[in-house]
Write an enzyme that holds these catalytic residues in place. Structure first.
Site, PDB file in Angstrom:
ATOM      1  CG  HIS A  94      40.276  35.890  31.725  1.00  0.00           C
ATOM      2  ND1 HIS A  94      40.923  34.683  31.723  1.00  0.00           N
ATOM      3  CD2 HIS A  94      41.245  36.851  31.713  1.00  0.00           C
ATOM      4  CE1 HIS A  94      42.236  34.891  31.694  1.00  0.00           C
ATOM      5  NE2 HIS A  94      42.459  36.194  31.692  1.00  0.00           N
TER       6      HIS A  94
ATOM      7  CG  HIS B 140      37.062  32.302  26.190  1.00  0.00           C
ATOM      8  ND1 HIS B 140      37.029  31.034  26.691  1.00  0.00           N
ATOM      9  CD2 HIS B 140      37.897  33.011  26.990  1.00  0.00           C
ATOM     10  CE1 HIS B 140      37.819  30.961  27.764  1.00  0.00           C
ATOM     11  NE2 HIS B 140      38.358  32.140  27.949  1.00  0.00           N
TER      12      HIS B 140
END
Length: 282
Positions: free
Chosen positions: A180, A232
């Site tokens: 992303h 993350h």
């Protein structure tokens, strides 16, 4: 011959995109990430699972839409100002130069996006880093394996979590780096460079830079949201930003090659051109 070369160029472009896109698709459909183990007291893996704020589809749609629309508008304006390239023949028809320039710019952007995604996704499967919500999704139960579970590092375990379906068990091992963040930064850097080099107009100079800053902040927010959503670790996002920015710079400078567009127009109105001496003497 010009017609033949143009068709050949389009075919080769599609083949090159396929050479990058097919491996990326194969990785998603077939590859299995490396099964990394864990330490039972690893606090960085004990965060609760949260739905992600920005999905892959939403990010890809917005990133492509902003750049594609910007490229089309800029090329149309440049063509009306007489700064575009000459017309070309395609399939026996004369097409405007701005259409070809739009095709080239969008193609280069798409190629770069595929390359950076292939880079980060291949790294995900090779590294197999566990996401911060690993314990919440997996709820691991160590198996009786003294060799694989020695010194507190557990490699042989079974996931007993109620939400541990096949898709989530695979996704929980794809933390490093953040795809992303990489795509968001790549889109932002390419956009910033593009309107800096080709998006010239007279008027407010800060307007253009304000738009560039907004795009950069949007990419920054995407990366921060991945940490906040427990998808993350911060280092995953940092490396994703670095990869995306690097690809944005390389693709724009060395693939799109902005030097071919000529010298940029000045913000200021220059002095009137003087007539040659032979004309003045008549």
């Amino acid at each position: 011959m010009a017609f033949d070369r143009l068709i050949l160029k389009i075919v080769l472009d599609l083949l090159v995109l396929a050479c990058v896109g097919v491996p990326l698709l194969v990785i998603h459909l077939v590859a299995e990430p490396y099964h990394r183990g864990y330490f039972a007291n690893d606090l960085s893996l004990m965060l609760p699972y949260k739905p992600q704020t920005i999905s892959e589809g939403l990010l890809a749609g917005v990133g492509f839409a902003i750049n594609v629309v910007t490229i089309i508008i800029v090329e149309i304006v440049r063509n009306k100002q007489g700064r575009g390239l000459g017309d070309k023949f395609l399939f026996g028809n004369l097409i405007s130069g701005w259409i070809w320039e739009t095709y080239t710019s969008i193609g280069v952007f798409t190629f770069g996006a595929a390359c950076q995604q292939l880079t980060v996704n291949s790294a995900k499967y090779v590294i197999g880093r566990l996401r911060p919500h690993f314990f919440d999704i997996c709820q691991p139960v160590p198996n009786a394996s003294p060799t694989l579970n020695a010194l507190g590092y557990i490699q042989d375990f079974t996931c007993a979590g109620p939400n541990a379906d096949v898709a989530r068990l695979k996704d929980m091992r794809l933390s490093f780096p953040s795809a992303h963040s990489s795509f968001a930064m790549y889109s932002a850097v390419f956009f910033i460079f593009y309107i800096q080099v080709k998006g010239k107009w007279r008027g407010s100079k800060l307007l253009r830079h304000g738009i560039q800053f907004a795009m950069l902040i949007g990419a920054w927010y995407v990366g921060l949201s991945r940490v906040v959503d427990h998808m993350h670790h911060w280092s995953d996002v940092a490396v994703g930003f670095a990869v995306g920015a690097l690809y944005g710079v390389i693709v724009f400078i060395f693939v799109l090659k902005p030097k071919k567009y000529g010298a940029p127009a000045s913000w200021e109105t220059g002095p009137p051109e003087m007539l040659p001496r032979p004309v003045l003497s008549r």
